[in-house]
Design a protein around this motif. Structure first.
Motif, PDB file in Angstrom:
ATOM      1  N   LEU A 137       0.867  -1.225  -0.115  1.00  0.00           N
ATOM      2  CA  LEU A 137      -0.058  -0.033  -0.089  1.00  0.00           C
ATOM      3  C   LEU A 137       0.880   1.125   0.078  1.00  0.00           C
ATOM      4  O   LEU A 137       1.807   1.236   0.542  1.00  0.00           O
ATOM      5  N   PRO A 138       0.472   2.331  -0.637  1.00  0.00           N
ATOM      6  CA  PRO A 138       1.068   3.603  -0.738  1.00  0.00           C
ATOM      7  C   PRO A 138       0.857   4.197   0.814  1.00  0.00           C
ATOM      8  O   PRO A 138       0.422   4.095   1.647  1.00  0.00           O
ATOM      9  N   LEU A 139       1.986   5.406   1.103  1.00  0.00           N
ATOM     10  CA  LEU A 139       1.875   5.936   2.361  1.00  0.00           C
ATOM     11  C   LEU A 139       2.006   7.559   2.047  1.00  0.00           C
ATOM     12  O   LEU A 139       2.679   8.173   1.167  1.00  0.00           O
ATOM     13  N   VAL A 140       1.030   8.242   3.127  1.00  0.00           N
ATOM     14  CA  VAL A 140       1.015   9.679   3.055  1.00  0.00           C
ATOM     15  C   VAL A 140       1.450  10.029   4.475  1.00  0.00           C
ATOM     16  O   VAL A 140       0.948   9.411   5.395  1.00  0.00           O
ATOM     17  N   ALA A 141       2.098  10.944   4.712  1.00  0.00           N
ATOM     18  CA  ALA A 141       2.283  11.474   5.718  1.00  0.00           C
ATOM     19  C   ALA A 141       2.170  13.039   6.050  1.00  0.00           C
ATOM     20  O   ALA A 141       2.282  13.785   5.091  1.00  0.00           O
ATOM     21  N   SER A 142       1.587  13.359   7.231  1.00  0.00           N
ATOM     22  CA  SER A 142       1.086  14.947   7.625  1.00  0.00           C
ATOM     23  C   SER A 142       1.600  15.238   8.735  1.00  0.00           C
ATOM     24  O   SER A 142       2.055  14.459   9.702  1.00  0.00           O
ATOM     25  N   GLU A 143       1.839  16.656   9.019  1.00  0.00           N
ATOM     26  CA  GLU A 143       2.373  17.129  10.275  1.00  0.00           C
ATOM     27  C   GLU A 143       1.341  16.891  11.430  1.00  0.00           C
ATOM     28  O   GLU A 143       0.506  17.272  11.313  1.00  0.00           O
ATOM     29  N   SER A 144       2.033  16.231  12.361  1.00  0.00           N
ATOM     30  CA  SER A 144       1.150  16.011  13.796  1.00  0.00           C
ATOM     31  C   SER A 144       0.761  17.273  14.383  1.00  0.00           C
ATOM     32  O   SER A 144      -0.411  17.210  14.678  1.00  0.00           O
ATOM     33  N   ILE A 145       1.721  18.272  14.350  1.00  0.00           N
ATOM     34  CA  ILE A 145       1.190  19.689  14.848  1.00  0.00           C
ATOM     35  C   ILE A 145      -0.047  20.218  14.305  1.00  0.00           C
ATOM     36  O   ILE A 145      -0.816  20.926  15.084  1.00  0.00           O
ATOM     37  N   ALA A 146      -0.429  19.792  13.010  1.00  0.00           N
ATOM     38  CA  ALA A 146      -1.623  20.546  12.461  1.00  0.00           C
ATOM     39  C   ALA A 146      -2.934  19.767  13.147  1.00  0.00           C
ATOM     40  O   ALA A 146      -4.002  20.458  13.174  1.00  0.00           O
ATOM     41  N   THR A 147      -2.681  18.725  13.528  1.00  0.00           N
ATOM     42  CA  THR A 147      -4.071  18.012  14.271  1.00  0.00           C
ATOM     43  C   THR A 147      -4.308  18.667  15.395  1.00  0.00           C
ATOM     44  O   THR A 147      -5.561  18.639  15.794  1.00  0.00           O
ATOM     45  N   LEU A 148      -3.493  19.346  16.112  1.00  0.00           N
ATOM     46  CA  LEU A 148      -3.690  20.090  17.205  1.00  0.00           C
ATOM     47  C   LEU A 148      -4.534  21.448  16.867  1.00  0.00           C
ATOM     48  O   LEU A 148      -5.619  21.725  17.577  1.00  0.00           O
ATOM     49  N   ALA A 149      -4.257  22.197  15.956  1.00  0.00           N
ATOM     50  CA  ALA A 149      -4.939  23.290  15.388  1.00  0.00           C
ATOM     51  C   ALA A 149      -6.173  22.990  14.760  1.00  0.00           C
ATOM     52  O   ALA A 149      -7.138  23.571  15.036  1.00  0.00           O
ATOM     53  N   VAL A 200      -6.448  12.900   2.665  1.00  0.00           N
ATOM     54  CA  VAL A 200      -7.050  12.949   1.459  1.00  0.00           C
ATOM     55  C   VAL A 200      -6.654  13.715   0.529  1.00  0.00           C
ATOM     56  O   VAL A 200      -6.630  13.601  -0.827  1.00  0.00           O
ATOM     57  N   GLU A 201      -6.227  15.013   0.918  1.00  0.00           N
ATOM     58  CA  GLU A 201      -5.776  15.957   0.010  1.00  0.00           C
ATOM     59  C   GLU A 201      -4.441  15.593  -0.708  1.00  0.00           C
ATOM     60  O   GLU A 201      -4.209  15.706  -1.710  1.00  0.00           O
ATOM     61  N   ARG A 202      -3.486  14.989   0.192  1.00  0.00           N
ATOM     62  CA  ARG A 202      -2.397  14.265  -0.371  1.00  0.00           C
ATOM     63  C   ARG A 202      -2.441  13.221  -1.427  1.00  0.00           C
ATOM     64  O   ARG A 202      -1.896  13.047  -2.242  1.00  0.00           O
ATOM     65  N   ILE A 203      -3.417  12.342  -1.141  1.00  0.00           N
ATOM     66  CA  ILE A 203      -3.828  11.451  -1.816  1.00  0.00           C
ATOM     67  C   ILE A 203      -4.310  11.929  -3.246  1.00  0.00           C
ATOM     68  O   ILE A 203      -3.760  11.151  -4.475  1.00  0.00           O
ATOM     69  N   THR A 204      -4.981  12.962  -3.149  1.00  0.00           N
ATOM     70  CA  THR A 204      -5.695  13.465  -4.570  1.00  0.00           C
ATOM     71  C   THR A 204      -4.508  14.016  -5.218  1.00  0.00           C
ATOM     72  O   THR A 204      -4.666  13.853  -6.550  1.00  0.00           O
ATOM     73  N   LEU A 205      -3.507  14.692  -4.705  1.00  0.00           N
ATOM     74  CA  LEU A 205      -2.417  15.436  -5.296  1.00  0.00           C
ATOM     75  C   LEU A 205      -1.475  14.359  -5.779  1.00  0.00           C
ATOM     76  O   LEU A 205      -0.344  14.548  -6.109  1.00  0.00           O
ATOM     77  N   GLN A 206      -1.737  12.901  -5.434  1.00  0.00           N
ATOM     78  CA  GLN A 206      -0.692  11.962  -5.600  1.00  0.00           C
ATOM     79  C   GLN A 206       0.604  12.270  -5.092  1.00  0.00           C
ATOM     80  O   GLN A 206       1.806  12.020  -5.287  1.00  0.00           O
ATOM     81  N   GLN A 207       0.558  12.654  -3.696  1.00  0.00           N
ATOM     82  CA  GLN A 207       1.867  13.213  -2.986  1.00  0.00           C
ATOM     83  C   GLN A 207       2.061  12.109  -1.846  1.00  0.00           C
ATOM     84  O   GLN A 207       2.101  12.280  -0.602  1.00  0.00           O
ATOM     85  N   PHE A 208       2.600  10.829  -2.503  1.00  0.00           N
ATOM     86  CA  PHE A 208       2.945   9.644  -1.737  1.00  0.00           C
ATOM     87  C   PHE A 208       4.505   9.705  -1.288  1.00  0.00           C
ATOM     88  O   PHE A 208       5.234  10.446  -1.962  1.00  0.00           O
TER      89      PHE A 208
END
Length: 223
Positions: free
Chosen positions: A89-101, A194-202
């Motif tokens: 499976l593919p992997l996408v990664a997002s900054e954890s700090i953004a989930t606080l805001a 979902v945004e990263r998946i849409t933009l193919q930012q794997f």
């Protein structure tokens, strides 16, 4: 598209399942012991059960990449890579700090400033426009002083995260709210994933590393 979201950068070991942007289940627990290695795979099992899915039903792995606890980030990244390689499976990664805001945007605050405790008087932090979510300051590490965020003086500010407690004792801010019992959660990885998946930012799974932001400094034992 069914996505497994993993967040282990803090005391909150958190796992969610979503179908696109629709959250299906979440399993998480805040613990002082930072024992994600013991909980993570059990939480994955429970989250999948709650969503009536199996590992084979998943399409993408989503990870909160940090910054935060060095050990927690290593555990999360290792688990994510294991699922990606094992299930192809593919992997996408997002900054954890953004989930606080995220849950506080679009409310009554002019500026939302997440603060993750980085020991002593240091924090990992960023700043977001409270109305639009626009990034005012990118994620960085700072040594707190009473004037650290003086540029936002006069605005209604929310400081959120486990670093807010020591900030409250130090910062000179007039119209501010401090919420220290809030931690990154996998449920708020859904939209950026979902945004990263849409933009193919794997991510390149083989070479992916968490967003540590600063070097790890271990403690050397003395005889």
């Amino acid at each position: 598209m069914k996505i497994l979201h993993l967040e282990t950068s803090s005391r909150n070991c958190s796992v969610s399942i979503s179908e696109g942007k629709t959250l299906l289940s979440t399993c998480e627990e805040i613990s002082e012991s930072l024992n994600q290695s013991e909980k993570l795979h059990r939480f994955v099992e429970w989250a999948l059960e709650g969503a009536s899915l199996t590992l084979r039903d998943l399409d993408v792995i989503s990870l909160g990449k940090g910054p935060g606890s060095y050990t927690g980030l290593r555990i999360g990244a290792s688990a994510a890579k294991g699922f990606c390689f094992g299930l192809e499976l593919p992997l996408v990664a997002s900054e954890s700090i953004a989930t606080l805001a995220h849950p506080f945007l679009g409310k009554e605050y002019d500026v939302v400033i997440p603060l993750i405790d980085a020991r002593r008087m240091e924090v990992y932090t960023a700043a977001y426009d409270g109305a639009t979510g626009k990034v005012l300051e990118p994620t960085t590490n700072k040594i707190l002083s009473e004037n650290t965020f003086e540029k936002y003086q006069g605005k209604k500010i929310l400081f959120v995260g486990d670093g807010a407690k020591k900030a409250q004792e130090l910062l000179v801010q007039q119209d501010s709210t401090f919420l220290s019992e809030v931690y990154p959660s996998s449920r708020y990885l859904v939209d950026p994933a979902v945004e990263r998946i849409t933009l193919q930012q794997f991510e390149d799974v083989a070479y992916f590393e968490p967003f540590y932001l600063k070097d790890f400094h271990g403690v050397k034992k003395t005889k």
